[in-house]
Motif scaffolding. Structure first.
Motif, PDB file in Angstrom:
ATOM      1  N   PHE A  85       0.834  -1.204   0.000  1.00  0.00           N
ATOM      2  CA  PHE A  85       0.000   0.000   0.000  1.00  0.00           C
ATOM      3  C   PHE A  85       0.870   1.256   0.000  1.00  0.00           C
ATOM      4  O   PHE A  85       0.545   2.238  -0.667  1.00  0.00           O
ATOM      5  CB  PHE A  85      -0.945   0.004   1.203  1.00  0.00           C
ATOM      6  CG  PHE A  85      -2.125  -0.914   1.044  1.00  0.00           C
ATOM      7  CD1 PHE A  85      -2.939  -0.821  -0.077  1.00  0.00           C
ATOM      8  CD2 PHE A  85      -2.425  -1.863   2.003  1.00  0.00           C
ATOM      9  CE1 PHE A  85      -4.032  -1.665  -0.239  1.00  0.00           C
ATOM     10  CE2 PHE A  85      -3.526  -2.708   1.863  1.00  0.00           C
ATOM     11  CZ  PHE A  85      -4.322  -2.610   0.744  1.00  0.00           C
ATOM     12  N   GLU A 118      -2.772  -8.760  -5.824  1.00  0.00           N
ATOM     13  CA  GLU A 118      -3.929  -9.609  -5.563  1.00  0.00           C
ATOM     14  C   GLU A 118      -4.206  -9.678  -4.075  1.00  0.00           C
ATOM     15  O   GLU A 118      -5.354  -9.672  -3.629  1.00  0.00           O
ATOM     16  CB  GLU A 118      -3.695 -11.012  -6.130  1.00  0.00           C
ATOM     17  CG  GLU A 118      -3.972 -11.116  -7.618  1.00  0.00           C
ATOM     18  CD  GLU A 118      -5.363 -10.605  -7.974  1.00  0.00           C
ATOM     19  OE1 GLU A 118      -6.312 -10.821  -7.205  1.00  0.00           O
ATOM     20  OE2 GLU A 118      -5.496  -9.959  -9.036  1.00  0.00           O
ATOM     21  N   ALA A 129      -3.438  -7.385  -1.856  1.00  0.00           N
ATOM     22  CA  ALA A 129      -3.986  -6.097  -1.446  1.00  0.00           C
ATOM     23  C   ALA A 129      -5.469  -6.016  -1.815  1.00  0.00           C
ATOM     24  O   ALA A 129      -6.309  -5.612  -1.007  1.00  0.00           O
ATOM     25  CB  ALA A 129      -3.221  -4.957  -2.103  1.00  0.00           C
ATOM     26  N   ARG A 130      -5.758  -6.419  -3.046  1.00  0.00           N
ATOM     27  CA  ARG A 130      -7.136  -6.371  -3.514  1.00  0.00           C
ATOM     28  C   ARG A 130      -8.017  -7.277  -2.671  1.00  0.00           C
ATOM     29  O   ARG A 130      -9.159  -6.956  -2.357  1.00  0.00           O
ATOM     30  CB  ARG A 130      -7.182  -6.813  -4.976  1.00  0.00           C
ATOM     31  CG  ARG A 130      -8.409  -6.319  -5.708  1.00  0.00           C
ATOM     32  CD  ARG A 130      -8.211  -6.422  -7.189  1.00  0.00           C
ATOM     33  NE  ARG A 130      -8.602  -7.706  -7.715  1.00  0.00           N
ATOM     34  CZ  ARG A 130      -9.771  -7.919  -8.324  1.00  0.00           C
ATOM     35  NH1 ARG A 130     -10.634  -6.935  -8.454  1.00  0.00           N
ATOM     36  NH2 ARG A 130     -10.067  -9.091  -8.803  1.00  0.00           N
ATOM     37  N   TRP A 146      -7.504  -8.088   0.430  1.00  0.00           N
ATOM     38  CA  TRP A 146      -7.728  -7.473   1.749  1.00  0.00           C
ATOM     39  C   TRP A 146      -8.882  -6.481   1.664  1.00  0.00           C
ATOM     40  O   TRP A 146      -9.814  -6.507   2.463  1.00  0.00           O
ATOM     41  CB  TRP A 146      -6.465  -6.766   2.240  1.00  0.00           C
ATOM     42  CG  TRP A 146      -6.632  -6.218   3.638  1.00  0.00           C
ATOM     43  CD1 TRP A 146      -6.362  -6.857   4.797  1.00  0.00           C
ATOM     44  CD2 TRP A 146      -7.142  -4.929   3.991  1.00  0.00           C
ATOM     45  NE1 TRP A 146      -6.672  -6.051   5.863  1.00  0.00           N
ATOM     46  CE2 TRP A 146      -7.155  -4.864   5.406  1.00  0.00           C
ATOM     47  CE3 TRP A 146      -7.594  -3.829   3.262  1.00  0.00           C
ATOM     48  CZ2 TRP A 146      -7.593  -3.736   6.090  1.00  0.00           C
ATOM     49  CZ3 TRP A 146      -8.043  -2.714   3.953  1.00  0.00           C
ATOM     50  CH2 TRP A 146      -8.035  -2.677   5.345  1.00  0.00           C
ATOM     51  N   ILE A 147      -8.793  -5.615   0.675  1.00  0.00           N
ATOM     52  CA  ILE A 147      -9.856  -4.627   0.505  1.00  0.00           C
ATOM     53  C   ILE A 147     -11.195  -5.319   0.337  1.00  0.00           C
ATOM     54  O   ILE A 147     -12.171  -4.995   0.998  1.00  0.00           O
ATOM     55  CB  ILE A 147      -9.581  -3.726  -0.714  1.00  0.00           C
ATOM     56  CG1 ILE A 147      -8.321  -2.893  -0.477  1.00  0.00           C
ATOM     57  CG2 ILE A 147     -10.767  -2.826  -0.984  1.00  0.00           C
ATOM     58  CD1 ILE A 147      -7.956  -2.005  -1.649  1.00  0.00           C
ATOM     59  N   TYR A 171     -12.940  -6.885   3.518  1.00  0.00           N
ATOM     60  CA  TYR A 171     -13.601  -6.000   4.460  1.00  0.00           C
ATOM     61  C   TYR A 171     -14.648  -5.119   3.795  1.00  0.00           C
ATOM     62  O   TYR A 171     -15.602  -4.707   4.426  1.00  0.00           O
ATOM     63  CB  TYR A 171     -12.575  -5.170   5.218  1.00  0.00           C
ATOM     64  CG  TYR A 171     -11.777  -6.046   6.141  1.00  0.00           C
ATOM     65  CD1 TYR A 171     -12.338  -6.488   7.332  1.00  0.00           C
ATOM     66  CD2 TYR A 171     -10.502  -6.469   5.809  1.00  0.00           C
ATOM     67  CE1 TYR A 171     -11.644  -7.322   8.182  1.00  0.00           C
ATOM     68  CE2 TYR A 171      -9.791  -7.310   6.655  1.00  0.00           C
ATOM     69  CZ  TYR A 171     -10.367  -7.732   7.833  1.00  0.00           C
ATOM     70  OH  TYR A 171      -9.676  -8.563   8.659  1.00  0.00           O
ATOM     71  N   ALA A 172     -14.447  -4.848   2.517  1.00  0.00           N
ATOM     72  CA  ALA A 172     -15.380  -3.983   1.805  1.00  0.00           C
ATOM     73  C   ALA A 172     -16.794  -4.552   1.883  1.00  0.00           C
ATOM     74  O   ALA A 172     -17.764  -3.807   1.984  1.00  0.00           O
ATOM     75  CB  ALA A 172     -14.951  -3.815   0.356  1.00  0.00           C
ATOM     76  N   HIS A 224     -18.219  -6.207   4.331  1.00  0.00           N
ATOM     77  CA  HIS A 224     -18.809  -5.814   5.607  1.00  0.00           C
ATOM     78  C   HIS A 224     -19.148  -4.339   5.627  1.00  0.00           C
ATOM     79  O   HIS A 224     -20.210  -3.930   6.044  1.00  0.00           O
ATOM     80  CB  HIS A 224     -17.851  -6.141   6.757  1.00  0.00           C
ATOM     81  CG  HIS A 224     -17.559  -7.588   6.887  1.00  0.00           C
ATOM     82  ND1 HIS A 224     -18.392  -8.445   7.557  1.00  0.00           N
ATOM     83  CD2 HIS A 224     -16.538  -8.333   6.425  1.00  0.00           C
ATOM     84  CE1 HIS A 224     -17.893  -9.654   7.501  1.00  0.00           C
ATOM     85  NE2 HIS A 224     -16.760  -9.623   6.830  1.00  0.00           N
ATOM     86  N   TRP A 225     -18.161  -3.530   5.165  1.00  0.00           N
ATOM     87  CA  TRP A 225     -18.374  -2.092   5.199  1.00  0.00           C
ATOM     88  C   TRP A 225     -19.621  -1.717   4.413  1.00  0.00           C
ATOM     89  O   TRP A 225     -20.415  -0.913   4.844  1.00  0.00           O
ATOM     90  CB  TRP A 225     -17.162  -1.360   4.607  1.00  0.00           C
ATOM     91  CG  TRP A 225     -15.944  -1.486   5.438  1.00  0.00           C
ATOM     92  CD1 TRP A 225     -15.894  -1.508   6.798  1.00  0.00           C
ATOM     93  CD2 TRP A 225     -14.598  -1.590   4.985  1.00  0.00           C
ATOM     94  NE1 TRP A 225     -14.597  -1.633   7.217  1.00  0.00           N
ATOM     95  CE2 TRP A 225     -13.782  -1.682   6.118  1.00  0.00           C
ATOM     96  CE3 TRP A 225     -14.010  -1.614   3.724  1.00  0.00           C
ATOM     97  CZ2 TRP A 225     -12.409  -1.802   6.032  1.00  0.00           C
ATOM     98  CZ3 TRP A 225     -12.648  -1.724   3.635  1.00  0.00           C
ATOM     99  CH2 TRP A 225     -11.853  -1.816   4.789  1.00  0.00           C
ATOM    100  N   GLN A 232     -22.681  -2.583   6.348  1.00  0.00           N
ATOM    101  CA  GLN A 232     -22.769  -1.580   7.398  1.00  0.00           C
ATOM    102  C   GLN A 232     -23.271  -0.250   6.852  1.00  0.00           C
ATOM    103  O   GLN A 232     -24.230   0.337   7.343  1.00  0.00           O
ATOM    104  CB  GLN A 232     -21.366  -1.366   7.982  1.00  0.00           C
ATOM    105  CG  GLN A 232     -21.246  -1.811   9.419  1.00  0.00           C
ATOM    106  CD  GLN A 232     -21.873  -0.813  10.336  1.00  0.00           C
ATOM    107  OE1 GLN A 232     -21.600   0.368  10.214  1.00  0.00           O
ATOM    108  NE2 GLN A 232     -22.721  -1.276  11.243  1.00  0.00           N
ATOM    109  N   PHE A 233     -22.586   0.180   5.817  1.00  0.00           N
ATOM    110  CA  PHE A 233     -22.876   1.487   5.239  1.00  0.00           C
ATOM    111  C   PHE A 233     -24.318   1.555   4.752  1.00  0.00           C
ATOM    112  O   PHE A 233     -25.044   2.507   5.037  1.00  0.00           O
ATOM    113  CB  PHE A 233     -21.913   1.744   4.088  1.00  0.00           C
ATOM    114  CG  PHE A 233     -22.017   3.112   3.507  1.00  0.00           C
ATOM    115  CD1 PHE A 233     -21.506   4.203   4.210  1.00  0.00           C
ATOM    116  CD2 PHE A 233     -22.603   3.321   2.280  1.00  0.00           C
ATOM    117  CE1 PHE A 233     -21.583   5.487   3.678  1.00  0.00           C
ATOM    118  CE2 PHE A 233     -22.676   4.602   1.745  1.00  0.00           C
ATOM    119  CZ  PHE A 233     -22.165   5.677   2.443  1.00  0.00           C
TER     120      PHE A 233
END
Lengths: 124, 124
Positions: free
Chosen positions: A10, A78, A80-81, A83-84, A87-88, A90-91, A94-95
């Motif tokens: 990152f 890959e 990094a993607r 990881w995003i 969690y994305a 869930h976010w 949530q959002f």
DNA sequence: GCGTTTCATAACCGACCGGTTATGTATCCG
DNA sequence: CGGATACATAACCGGTCGGTTATGAAACGC
């Protein structure tokens, strides 16, 4: 351990010059000079950027005589993607929930409800 | 303009504490104190991390009395993921080609062929 | 009103970052 | 050989970063 790797990945991506280099590398292997061409920076600066990308595992180097051919390595990206993406999900859920709530209660723009209508059931 | 935003997003993600906070936020909104709990750092340090996440647009804040409720905002992450995804496709293709080449020529581990078998047709 | 809690801001510190110039090291070529 | 080319390394510089302590501001609760 993986943490450190993600830090480096990152971190490497946080610079526009380095992202630009990776974009360029999508078109194929090149030597350092060609990679540096679009940027108005000194040659040592380019070497440093490459070192950062290399430490993050985002590029690899193969020496051909005096030339260094640089190529992109997709694996860390890959990761990094992933990881995003992990969690994305869930976010987003949530959002969306928050959005729906605000929508339903007509509370868009700065909530803070100082005197709350106490029929809300306090959803811990 | 988008460039600057990506700088901030990737920059924010390059720190393990901030990534940890985002992970925690996947479970839902919290106040600053709760968010800070797992980390052995001072409260101002937490405020700074939050400021970084906020500047990157990764997090939003709603004041409830003296509490600041923090929530994750998925949009910038999607943008980052999309950037990675866009180029990862090319890189993967590129990478696979190189891998296949090296495989076929049994040249894994440091190429650089100093005395090349000169039947290779010099592919520019 | 007053102490406590929650959080931000200011000022400072050492470390790292992105850039520079200068120099070094191979390799190519005539 | 010697010059030119392609790159790295070293030393330096100003700015940002992640951390600290000290202090401030606003809201809660008694």
């Amino acid at each position: 351990m993986k943490r450190i790797e993600l830090d480096l990945v990152f971190g490497a991506l946080s610079d526009p010059t380095r992202r630009g280099m990776l974009e360029r590398l999508a078109e194929g292997e090149t030597n350092v000079r060609t990679l540096a061409e679009p940027y108005d920076i000194s040659q040592p600066a380019v070497s440093k950027h490459l070192a950062v990308l290399e430490r993050a595992g985002l590029v690899a180097r193969t020496k051909h005589g005096r030339e260094h051919r640089i190529r992109a390595v997709p694996a860390p990206l890959e990761e990094a993607r992933s990881w995003i993406g992990h969690y994305a999900r869930h976010w987003k859920r949530q959002f969306d929930a928050v959005e729906a709530y605000l929508e339903a209660h007509d509370m868009k723009t700065e909530a803070s409800a100082p005197a709350p209508r106490r029929d809300t059931k306090k959803e811990t």
